[in-house]
Design a protein around this motif. Sequence first.
Motif: not given
Length: 294
Positions: A163-171
């Motif tokens: 379960a690698p982590l990566s940045p996530l955000c809204n558009p």
Amino acid sequence: MTRPYIPLNALRAFEAAARHLSFTNAAIELHVTHAAVSQQVKSLEQQLGCQLFVRVSRGLMLTTEGESLLPVLNDSFDRIADTLDRFSSGQMREKLKVGVVGSFATGLLLPRLEDFNRRYPHIELQLSTHNNRVDPAAEGHDYTIRFGSGAWHGTEAQCICPAPLSPLCNPAIARQLQQPADVHKFTLLRSFRRDEWSQWLQSMNEHAPSPAHPVMIFDSSLTMIEAALLGAGIALAPVRIFNHLLQSEKLVRPFAAEIDLGGYWLTRLQSRPESTAMTAFSGWLMDTFLPGAH
């Protein structure tokens, strides 16, 4: 000394009469006559050598001996009924209690449970979610699904999936992220693991956030992503869990880079024997997420 055989009907008659404190109501429940209940109770009293009821103006009252016997019979009859209820199509139903970290439950497990229920209709799966801080012994879990390294004291663990982590955000925020250093312009959302953002930035050859950088800390990836969707900042979260939001474009992954700080593990206390239901569930889980590994 061998105790004389006591008919089940006599015990059932006493139990019903004791609950109702009435031979008449007990007879109605058991679909027999008042005389039959009275005779069964009298026979039981003779075999036990003690009185179980005394007659009072409004009906019956339990003696001390009757009060001692009633809860034992209640428990015994309940256990018999529960065991009989567990038979389905000639096969005994089994209960399986699994604690699941919330992100794995909603993102990966729940969409696949129909397949498990179809394959194992005799297993009653009882799920409870947690925030990765859990006491399997206190909760009575057969299995506990956690995020981490797989090393928990007194526990056997099988890796379900990375379960690698990566940045996530809204558009709206994603449009303002041209390079990794741009994340410093926003509030950073993370779990209780303090160094997550530092490790991701270092993997991109960028400096770690300053101690004064605005940060929001969450005990659940689900809550963290809700905050990211609302524009509270940029989350560092397991991408695989939130594919449905990425596909709908409600959530954006601005950078492909990821870090591996752990995975999802199926864990069992070493002190807990593995039942047939547990074996079935672990086999199904591994076949589902790691085909060919089981």
